[in-house]
Design a protein around this motif. Structure first.
Motif, PDB file in Angstrom:
ATOM      1  N   GLU A 184      -0.386  -2.162   9.459  1.00 12.55           N
ATOM      2  CA  GLU A 184      -0.189  -1.741   8.075  1.00 12.55           C
ATOM      3  C   GLU A 184       0.480  -2.848   7.252  1.00 12.55           C
ATOM      4  O   GLU A 184       1.224  -3.665   7.788  1.00 12.55           O
ATOM      5  CB  GLU A 184       0.705  -0.497   7.999  1.00 12.55           C
ATOM      6  CG  GLU A 184       0.233   0.683   8.812  1.00 12.55           C
ATOM      7  CD  GLU A 184       0.836   0.747  10.202  1.00 12.55           C
ATOM      8  OE1 GLU A 184       0.941   1.848  10.753  1.00 12.55           O
ATOM      9  OE2 GLU A 184       1.189  -0.327  10.761  1.00 12.55           O
ATOM     10  N   LEU A 186       3.111  -2.966   5.381  1.00 11.14           N
ATOM     11  CA  LEU A 186       4.315  -2.228   5.005  1.00 11.14           C
ATOM     12  C   LEU A 186       5.215  -2.989   4.027  1.00 11.14           C
ATOM     13  O   LEU A 186       6.103  -2.392   3.420  1.00 11.14           O
ATOM     14  CB  LEU A 186       5.112  -1.857   6.261  1.00 11.14           C
ATOM     15  CG  LEU A 186       4.399  -0.877   7.212  1.00 11.14           C
ATOM     16  CD1 LEU A 186       5.263  -0.596   8.424  1.00 11.14           C
ATOM     17  CD2 LEU A 186       4.045   0.424   6.499  1.00 11.14           C
ATOM     18  N   LYS A 187       4.979  -4.294   3.863  1.00  6.66           N
ATOM     19  CA  LYS A 187       5.788  -5.062   2.907  1.00  6.66           C
ATOM     20  C   LYS A 187       5.129  -5.146   1.529  1.00  6.66           C
ATOM     21  O   LYS A 187       5.723  -5.673   0.593  1.00  6.66           O
ATOM     22  CB  LYS A 187       6.026  -6.480   3.438  1.00  6.66           C
ATOM     23  CG  LYS A 187       6.857  -6.532   4.712  1.00  6.66           C
ATOM     24  CD  LYS A 187       7.071  -7.970   5.170  1.00  6.66           C
ATOM     25  CE  LYS A 187       7.862  -8.037   6.470  1.00  6.66           C
ATOM     26  NZ  LYS A 187       8.075  -9.429   6.928  1.00  6.66           N
ATOM     27  N   VAL A 191       2.244  -0.106  -1.145  1.00  7.31           N
ATOM     28  CA  VAL A 191       2.468   0.895  -0.100  1.00  7.31           C
ATOM     29  C   VAL A 191       3.797   1.587  -0.364  1.00  7.31           C
ATOM     30  O   VAL A 191       4.866   0.981  -0.231  1.00  7.31           O
ATOM     31  CB  VAL A 191       2.455   0.255   1.303  1.00  7.31           C
ATOM     32  CG1 VAL A 191       2.778   1.299   2.372  1.00  7.31           C
ATOM     33  CG2 VAL A 191       1.106  -0.383   1.587  1.00  7.31           C
ATOM     34  N   ASN A 193       4.738   4.513   1.177  1.00  5.08           N
ATOM     35  CA  ASN A 193       5.245   5.097   2.417  1.00  5.08           C
ATOM     36  C   ASN A 193       5.616   3.976   3.385  1.00  5.08           C
ATOM     37  O   ASN A 193       4.764   3.385   4.020  1.00  5.08           O
ATOM     38  CB  ASN A 193       4.182   6.006   3.042  1.00  5.08           C
ATOM     39  CG  ASN A 193       4.642   6.629   4.350  1.00  5.08           C
ATOM     40  OD1 ASN A 193       5.807   6.503   4.731  1.00  5.08           O
ATOM     41  ND2 ASN A 193       3.737   7.300   5.028  1.00  5.08           N
ATOM     42  N   LYS A 194       6.904   3.676   3.477  1.00  4.24           N
ATOM     43  CA  LYS A 194       7.364   2.568   4.322  1.00  4.24           C
ATOM     44  C   LYS A 194       7.722   3.052   5.737  1.00  4.24           C
ATOM     45  O   LYS A 194       8.634   2.548   6.376  1.00  4.24           O
ATOM     46  CB  LYS A 194       8.592   1.904   3.694  1.00  4.24           C
ATOM     47  CG  LYS A 194       8.362   1.370   2.280  1.00  4.24           C
ATOM     48  CD  LYS A 194       7.344   0.248   2.240  1.00  4.24           C
ATOM     49  CE  LYS A 194       7.243  -0.357   0.846  1.00  4.24           C
ATOM     50  NZ  LYS A 194       6.221  -1.409   0.762  1.00  4.24           N
ATOM     51  N   SER A 195       7.009   4.061   6.212  1.00  9.05           N
ATOM     52  CA  SER A 195       7.265   4.578   7.554  1.00  9.05           C
ATOM     53  C   SER A 195       6.941   3.519   8.598  1.00  9.05           C
ATOM     54  O   SER A 195       6.252   2.540   8.325  1.00  9.05           O
ATOM     55  CB  SER A 195       6.422   5.824   7.800  1.00  9.05           C
ATOM     56  OG  SER A 195       5.046   5.528   7.690  1.00  9.05           O
ATOM     57  N   LYS A 196       7.424   3.732   9.797  1.00  5.15           N
ATOM     58  CA  LYS A 196       7.216   2.753  10.866  1.00  5.15           C
ATOM     59  C   LYS A 196       5.743   2.674  11.237  1.00  5.15           C
ATOM     60  O   LYS A 196       4.991   3.631  11.133  1.00  5.15           O
ATOM     61  CB  LYS A 196       8.054   3.138  12.080  1.00  5.15           C
ATOM     62  CG  LYS A 196       9.554   3.009  11.863  1.00  5.15           C
ATOM     63  CD  LYS A 196      10.343   3.491  13.060  1.00  5.15           C
ATOM     64  CE  LYS A 196      10.105   2.621  14.285  1.00  5.15           C
ATOM     65  NZ  LYS A 196      10.949   3.024  15.427  1.00  5.15           N
ATOM     66  N   THR A 197       5.355   1.511  11.709  1.00  5.47           N
ATOM     67  CA  THR A 197       3.985   1.308  12.140  1.00  5.47           C
ATOM     68  C   THR A 197       3.648   2.193  13.344  1.00  5.47           C
ATOM     69  O   THR A 197       4.504   2.480  14.188  1.00  5.47           O
ATOM     70  CB  THR A 197       3.754  -0.168  12.504  1.00  5.47           C
ATOM     71  OG1 THR A 197       2.403  -0.320  12.975  1.00  5.47           O
ATOM     72  CG2 THR A 197       4.709  -0.650  13.579  1.00  5.47           C
ATOM     73  N   PRO A 274      -1.027   4.165   5.503  1.00 12.66           N
ATOM     74  CA  PRO A 274       0.093   5.098   5.608  1.00 12.66           C
ATOM     75  C   PRO A 274       0.292   6.051   4.442  1.00 12.66           C
ATOM     76  O   PRO A 274       0.935   7.083   4.601  1.00 12.66           O
ATOM     77  CB  PRO A 274       1.306   4.173   5.753  1.00 12.66           C
ATOM     78  CG  PRO A 274       0.900   2.896   5.112  1.00 12.66           C
ATOM     79  CD  PRO A 274      -0.574   2.770   5.381  1.00 12.66           C
TER      80      PRO A 274
END
Length: 337
Positions: A184, A186-187, A191, A193-197, A274
């Motif tokens: 993902e 994530l940065k 995005v 939703n910064k949930s864990k990969t 995500p």
């Protein structure tokens, strides 16, 4: 005409490569930021470029100072002369073209409201997007109705249409069969939703099934995800994403582009993006059963275990490419006249 292309993301070298070849009667100048695989891919496709800027981090202040000030200043020096600015929605490209009283063209393929997009749209002359995106969504972003030009298909079709599989690709990887995974973004600002990969869980399940994996890190830290797995290979340098999709048994990605590339090539395609709000282009592919979306590792692995490749419809992609090239030819002629 002199056409300036500003490249800011990993998919763009592949996107612009066939376009530049098709319009070889024009003089192209490319600037690019040092981010992810951009430099490696530009070198892979033997595209001449000038490096300007980098990824300035996640914090909004760093982005504003870095891309909004430092990179703009450098681009003003490097993009010294051009007739048309062309990009895949580069705010810097749009603003600088406006400052220099030149026309700007931007491709885009989503309707996410991001600061750099909403800041660019009031100054953009031509806004080229897939028809999967509702016009009202584009107007809500700040686009003028007069600037919007839509085409059938997806941005990935533009370069899938020119793709020829690399006959030596199998020599570049240690597996005869594999699935490809890209984590993902994530940065990324888009995005929320910064949930864990979920990549570690997917890797473990695939290991249990005896499936080999090509892991394509998005950030340097993603390399750590593959540690401890004997069935995971991380390429030491950038590979052509279409070759990966073509040769993979399945492609799994936490973002959209690689999933759509795989889908256009008939390879089982999974998005584990995500955010619950999916892009219009992805929703259309999901509706047409070209992409499977889930955040459940068990569902994802079960899906790829029960999926098969389908025949590639290159003609469909070629039709999309022809339509877009015709749109650009018309724009170039209007500007020239």
């Amino acid at each position: 005409m002199k056409i300036w292309i500003d490249i800011k993301n990993s998919h763009e070298p592949m996107f612009f490569n066939p376009l530049i070849k098709n319009f070889s009667n024009h003089d192209f100048k490319i600037t690019a930021r040092n981010y992810a695989e951009i430099v490696s891919l530009l070198e892979l496709f033997k595209m001449d470029f000038t490096l300007v800027g980098k990824h300035y981090g996640e914090h909004i202040i760093n982005k504003i100072i870095g891309r909004g000030m430092l990179r703009n200043f450098e681009l003003l020096k490097n993009a010294s002369f051009f007739d048309i600015a062309l990009s895949h929605m580069s705010l810097e490209s749009v603003l600088i073209s406006k400052l220099k009283s030149k026309k700007s063209i931007a491709f885009y393929d989503n309707e996410i409201k991001q600061l750099y997009v909403t800041s660019a749209l009031p100054f953009l002359d031509y806004f080229i997007v897939p028809d999967a995106i509702n016009i009202q969504a584009l107007l809500d972003l700040g686009a003028s109705k007069e600037s919007i030009i839509q085409y059938g298909g997806y941005k990935e079709d533009l370069y899938v249409a020119s793709y020829t599989p690399d006959p030596d690709f199998s020599k570049k990887i240690p597996f005869e069969s594999f699935v490809a995974i890209r984590p993902e973004a994530l940065k990324a600002a888009y995005v929320s939703n910064k949930s864990k990969t979920i990549v570690p869980q997917i890797l473990k399940l695939l290991q249990d099934e005896g499936i080999n994996i090509i892991l394509l890190p998005r950030y340097p830290s993603d390399v750590n995800l593959g540690k401890g797995f004997d069935n995971v290979y991380i390429p030491p340098s950038a590979l052509n994403g279409l070759d990966i999709c073509y040769h993979s048994d399945a492609v799994l990605t936490g973002s959209g582009t690689l999933a759509r590339e795989a889908a256009c090539l008939g390879t089982p395609s999974v998005s584990f993006y995500p955010d619950p709000s999916l892009l219009a282009v992805d929703r259309k592919m999901i509706k047409d059963n070209k992409i499977f979306h889930s955040r459940s590792p068990n569902e994802i692995v079960r899906y790829i275990l029960n999926s098969e490749k389908i025949k590639i419809d290159f003609q469909r992609s070629r039709n999309v490419q022809t339509e877009v090239f015709s749109i650009l030819e018309s724009i170039f002629s209007d500007i020239k006249s």
